[in-house]
Write an enzyme that holds these catalytic residues in place. Structure first.
Site, PDB file in Angstrom:
ATOM      1  N   SER A  25       4.449   0.706   4.090  1.00  0.00           N
ATOM      2  CA  SER A  25       5.249   1.867   4.466  1.00  0.00           C
ATOM      3  C   SER A  25       5.600   2.793   3.303  1.00  0.00           C
ATOM      4  O   SER A  25       5.688   2.361   2.158  1.00  0.00           O
ATOM      5  CB  SER A  25       6.544   1.393   5.132  1.00  0.00           C
TER       6      SER A  25
ATOM      7  N   GLN B  72       8.224   4.375   1.274  1.00  0.00           N
ATOM      8  CA  GLN B  72       9.552   3.797   1.052  1.00  0.00           C
ATOM      9  C   GLN B  72      10.131   4.201  -0.293  1.00  0.00           C
ATOM     10  O   GLN B  72       9.445   4.792  -1.140  1.00  0.00           O
ATOM     11  CB  GLN B  72       9.461   2.270   1.110  1.00  0.00           C
TER      12      GLN B  72
ATOM     13  N   HIS C 121      13.551   2.589  -2.983  1.00  0.00           N
ATOM     14  CA  HIS C 121      14.594   1.571  -3.109  1.00  0.00           C
ATOM     15  C   HIS C 121      15.834   2.198  -3.722  1.00  0.00           C
ATOM     16  O   HIS C 121      15.735   2.988  -4.657  1.00  0.00           O
ATOM     17  CB  HIS C 121      14.080   0.410  -3.956  1.00  0.00           C
TER      18      HIS C 121
ATOM     19  N   LYS D 259      16.384  -2.510  -6.490  1.00  0.00           N
ATOM     20  CA  LYS D 259      15.100  -3.204  -6.420  1.00  0.00           C
ATOM     21  C   LYS D 259      14.006  -2.418  -7.136  1.00  0.00           C
ATOM     22  O   LYS D 259      13.064  -1.946  -6.500  1.00  0.00           O
ATOM     23  CB  LYS D 259      14.720  -3.431  -4.951  1.00  0.00           C
TER      24      LYS D 259
ATOM     25  N   GLU E 244      10.629  -1.902  -9.032  1.00  0.00           N
ATOM     26  CA  GLU E 244       9.385  -2.668  -8.887  1.00  0.00           C
ATOM     27  C   GLU E 244       8.332  -2.152  -9.855  1.00  0.00           C
ATOM     28  O   GLU E 244       8.319  -0.969 -10.173  1.00  0.00           O
ATOM     29  CB  GLU E 244       8.781  -2.469  -7.488  1.00  0.00           C
TER      30      GLU E 244
ATOM     31  N   HIS F 152       7.328   5.934  -2.588  1.00  0.00           N
ATOM     32  CA  HIS F 152       6.033   5.319  -2.885  1.00  0.00           C
ATOM     33  C   HIS F 152       5.483   4.590  -1.677  1.00  0.00           C
ATOM     34  O   HIS F 152       6.200   4.315  -0.713  1.00  0.00           O
ATOM     35  CB  HIS F 152       6.149   4.366  -4.076  1.00  0.00           C
TER      36      HIS F 152
ATOM     37  N   ARG G 119      12.819   2.857   4.519  1.00  0.00           N
ATOM     38  CA  ARG G 119      11.474   3.239   4.956  1.00  0.00           C
ATOM     39  C   ARG G 119      11.502   4.514   5.797  1.00  0.00           C
ATOM     40  O   ARG G 119      12.490   4.803   6.450  1.00  0.00           O
ATOM     41  CB  ARG G 119      10.844   2.130   5.797  1.00  0.00           C
TER      42      ARG G 119
ATOM     43  N   LYS H  42       8.418  -1.006  11.207  1.00  0.00           N
ATOM     44  CA  LYS H  42       9.770  -1.522  10.926  1.00  0.00           C
ATOM     45  C   LYS H  42      10.844  -0.435  11.072  1.00  0.00           C
ATOM     46  O   LYS H  42      10.542   0.733  11.252  1.00  0.00           O
ATOM     47  CB  LYS H  42       9.818  -2.081   9.506  1.00  0.00           C
TER      48      LYS H  42
HETATM   49 ZN    ZN Z   1       8.637  -0.661  -2.856  1.00  0.00          ZN
END
Ligand code: ZN
Length: 450
Positions: A137, A139, A141, A164, A166, A305, A324, A330
């Site tokens: 997806s 998304q 964070h 979060k 990444e 991203h 998302r 989802k």
């Molecule tokens: Zn991510």
């Protein structure tokens, strides 16, 4: 008495003399080995590559000959860490705890003193391998502040209060969307893709054009207005416009025309995976990156991203907070996403590692967050023995290529490791790897450098 209790191995600090060591109370248990192999959890999410085409499945099959790979099953993620939904199993009979999470809870010193204090006795990162067949997806964070707010407001969708960040490092050619494109590029797509322009509307598109050459704040505000218009479009209108675009590209491709100036092939591919999904249009807003093996992208808070295809190692802070807005079945939260994003256009999205001063084979991907650092070690087969840098942090080491035996001061016998092997290394442990065959080694390691 357990075998390792007889061995007299000790914790860090040089106190390795065994049961008679004066620095240790008689009732205190001897320390367990600080370095041991792990058996890691596989997640079979639907977007993963199927069967043995998946890097995750290949690593699993190589490290565990007893593992049977089902060709009709997706192997999406390998989780190397202590997350409750995929806590790694310890492969060392001398250790009474079954999982890494249980072991860390009872052996907090293995985290390293600063890590233990800063992250309240928990491993701060989750290390993964991803094998992506269909897009994940669109998304972003949240940062810590927003994560706390969202968790308070809607704990069912935002399960914890942590950020979060990444990082993805490509293992094979890895395609993803990351951050907003330079505005010039978005304006070009508005001209070349009338269906995209239609959803954004003339007013927002004109505002974006006029923001060129202005200050960065008015540009960000114009970009936010355009992106929000797209993401908040009525579903029916999105489907209509997407169908028009798909039809137009398909006809042009059938007539032998190249449509790559508007990413024709990618658009058709995403539409096939997620028919009618608003996220298909996101390729005109976000940078499309194709990472070569070893290249990385870092997804800091609020950067939009999506991973599209390929295999990578990924490291992240321990959190499940994802906002998302498309290419997903989802829960989606468009208002939050549009509000939170960082509307800073930039083409420069590759995250470059630094070559270590001390170790010519070591590359360090050190993002501007405290939670984790990723290391890549590329050791030529001509090297007989390689010493893994001791760091004041618990770490997890993955063998992607090559075959070694690992020796440490606390391990009783050398630990054989081959492709897919995963080793937990306690803080400040010295590990030496003897190459079992003269072929090149490729290792990745996650740790926390404070
Ligand atoms: Zn991510």
């Amino acid at each position: 008495m357990r075998l390792w209790e007889q061995m007299g191995g000790g914790p860090r600090g040089g106190c390795r003399e065994g049961p008679t060591c004066p620095g240790r109370a008689g009732s205190e248990r001897m320390a367990a080995p600080q370095v041991f192999p792990l058996s890691c959890a596989v997640q079979h999410y639907a977007w993963g590559k199927m069967g043995s085409s998946s890097e995750v499945a290949q690593l699993l099959a190589s490290s565990d000959p007893a593992a049977a790979i089902s060709e009709d099953k997706p192997y999406a993620e390998l989780w190397m860490g202590s997350h409750p939904r995929g806590d790694a199993k310890i492969l060392d009979d001398r250790i009474s705890q079954k999982t890494l999470g249980q072991w860390i809870a009872e052996n907090q010193d293995c985290l390293g003193s600063k890590v233990k204090d800063m992250f309240h006795g928990k491993l701060p990162f989750l290390f993964k391998v991803l094998s992506v067949e269909t897009a994940l997806s669109i998304q972003a964070h949240p940062n810590k502040e927003l994560a706390e707010k969202l968790h308070l407001q809607a704990p069912q969708h935002y399960p914890d209060a942590n950020h979060k960040p990444e990082m993805a490092v490509a293992l094979t050619s890895f395609q993803g969307l990351c951050g907003f494109r330079p505005v010039e590029e978005i304006l070009t797509f508005l001209t070349k893709v009338p269906e995209f322009q239609f959803l954004i509307g003339d007013k927002a598109a004109t505002q974006l054009k006029q923001s060129m050459g202005g200050d960065s704040r008015s540009m960000a505000s114009a970009l936010q207005s355009c992106f929000s218009h797209l993401m908040k479009s009525e579903k029916k209108v999105v489907v209509e416009q997407l169908n028009l675009l798909v039809k137009r590209i398909s006809q042009q491709v059938a007539a032998g025309n190249n449509m790559e100036d508007i990413y024709g092939e990618l658009l058709l591919q995403l539409h096939q995976q997620y028919p009618g999904d608003i996220g298909c249009f996101a390729i005109y807003f976000l940078n499309l990156l194709t990472l070569k093996p070893g290249e990385a992208m870092f997804l800091e808070a609020n950067v939009p991203h999506a991973y599209l295809k390929g295999d990578c190692v990924e490291c992240m802070a321990c959190s499940d907070n994802t906002v998302r807005a498309g290419l997903t079945p989802k829960f989606i939260d468009v208002p939050t996403l549009c509000e939170m994003l960082s509307y800073t256009p930039s083409k420069d999205r590759l995250f470059l590692p630094a070559r270590s001063q001390e170790d010519p084979y070591l590359y360090i991907y050190d993002p501007p967050v405290p939670d984790f650092t990723v290391m890549k070690m590329q050791v030529p087969g001509s090297v007989a023995e390689y010493n893994v840098l001791a760091v004041d942090s618990a770490s997890i080491l993955l063998v992607v290529q090559g075959r070694v035996t690992a020796s440490t001061p606390t391990a009783q016998t050398p630990i054989p490791l081959q492709r897919g092997g995963v080793l937990f290394i306690g803080a400040n442990e010295r590990v030496s790897l003897k190459l079992a065959v003269p072929s090149d080694l490729l290792l990745f390691r996650a740790c926390c450098l404070l």
